[in-house]
Design an enzyme around this catalytic site. Sequence first.
Site, PDB file in Angstrom:
ATOM      1  CG  ASP A 160      -1.239   3.983  -1.368  1.00 43.79           C
ATOM      2  OD1 ASP A 160      -1.567   5.115  -0.981  1.00 43.79           O
ATOM      3  OD2 ASP A 160      -0.211   3.400  -0.957  1.00 43.79           O
ATOM      4  CG  ASP A 214       3.346   4.286   3.026  1.00 43.95           C
ATOM      5  OD1 ASP A 214       3.036   3.078   2.894  1.00 43.95           O
ATOM      6  OD2 ASP A 214       3.125   5.135   2.140  1.00 43.95           O
ATOM      7  CG  HIS A 215      -0.962   3.423   3.856  1.00 46.28           C
ATOM      8  ND1 HIS A 215      -1.925   4.182   3.239  1.00 46.28           N
ATOM      9  CD2 HIS A 215       0.097   3.409   3.008  1.00 46.28           C
ATOM     10  CE1 HIS A 215      -1.469   4.609   2.065  1.00 46.28           C
ATOM     11  NE2 HIS A 215      -0.249   4.150   1.905  1.00 46.28           N
ATOM     12  CG  HIS A 269      -1.583  -0.107  -3.901  1.00 45.83           C
ATOM     13  ND1 HIS A 269      -0.436   0.385  -4.467  1.00 45.83           N
ATOM     14  CD2 HIS A 269      -1.405  -0.013  -2.563  1.00 45.83           C
ATOM     15  CE1 HIS A 269       0.404   0.758  -3.507  1.00 45.83           C
ATOM     16  NE2 HIS A 269      -0.161   0.524  -2.343  1.00 45.83           N
ATOM     17  CG  HIS A 308       1.007   8.551  -1.222  1.00 40.87           C
ATOM     18  ND1 HIS A 308       2.202   8.631  -0.527  1.00 40.87           N
ATOM     19  CD2 HIS A 308       0.543   7.303  -1.022  1.00 40.87           C
ATOM     20  CE1 HIS A 308       2.448   7.471   0.060  1.00 40.87           C
ATOM     21  NE2 HIS A 308       1.453   6.641  -0.221  1.00 40.87           N
ATOM     22  CG  HIS A 322       1.961  -0.991   1.236  1.00 34.72           C
ATOM     23  ND1 HIS A 322       1.571  -0.542  -0.005  1.00 34.72           N
ATOM     24  CD2 HIS A 322       2.378  -2.273   1.060  1.00 34.72           C
ATOM     25  CE1 HIS A 322       1.756  -1.508  -0.896  1.00 34.72           C
ATOM     26  NE2 HIS A 322       2.237  -2.565  -0.284  1.00 34.72           N
ATOM     27  CG  HIS A 351      -2.861  -0.509   1.464  1.00 29.51           C
ATOM     28  ND1 HIS A 351      -3.224   0.811   1.569  1.00 29.51           N
ATOM     29  CD2 HIS A 351      -1.593  -0.500   0.957  1.00 29.51           C
ATOM     30  CE1 HIS A 351      -2.237   1.588   1.141  1.00 29.51           C
ATOM     31  NE2 HIS A 351      -1.235   0.818   0.773  1.00 29.51           N
TER      32      HIS A 351
HETATM   33 ZN    ZN Z   1       0.505   1.273  -0.463  1.00 32.55          ZN
END
Ligand code: ZN
Length: 247
Positions: A127, A56-57, A106, A165, A54, A52
């Site tokens: 996530d 941090d990915h 998410h 995570h 975001h 996805h």
């Molecule tokens: Zn995320």
Amino acid sequence: MNIVALPAFDDNYIWLLQHGGQTVCVDPGDAAPVRAYLAQHGLQLNAVWLTHHHGDHTGGVAELKQQFPDCTVYGHAGLDADIRVGEGSHWQWQGAEVTVWHVPGHTARHVVYILKQGQQTHVFCGDTLFSAGCGRVFDGTAADLYRSLMRLNTLPENTLFYPAHEYTASNLRFAQAVEPDNADVAAAVEAAAHTPTLPVTLAHERRINPFLRVHLPAVQAAARQQDAAAADGAAVFAALRQWKNIF
Ligand SMILES: [Zn+2]
């Protein structure tokens, strides 16, 4: 097949799969740990699988692409990817079968990568599902996330999940608030002192993850303390998700 967790930022894992001279990484939010691992082991990067949008990915993709121009980036519509994937996308990777599911909640476009090798299924789930928890609802809906988790719950019970995570310890504190008498949760709290706690089997999550246990009277009763109108599985799930946001 070798699957390793590369820690990134405070609590992310970038999963790296290595088999027969091919290397894939999932959700490289930061290029540095991936580059360090590849250099240390003399590996090239052949593909990136994104779940996805975001940061941090996805934050390390451009730098990895610069160092490994032949690397193929897989991602859903709206991501900067070489190969667009979505529900039902399917290919072979080193003798294993990869299938993509669209699992919104998410985020609206979130996908997971399901890798089947013989009798073992591995799910790179970003996530969506965490150990003892699930992702927050950003640009999806709680109803979507509920359906997505119920769908993941249809996989074989020995399926291994690889969330992005390390949230297990804090998720378990919430799971204990929901089910104070759940002995499996108590055992998992002790085990969570050692990280990484991942991957986890679906069988384990069915015993400890309140978001997969919304059909049980004890979980429903706890949810109704938060929202008296939470009548069915989807509403109980939404009440738990809301409670966890402020827990
Ligand atoms: Zn995320």
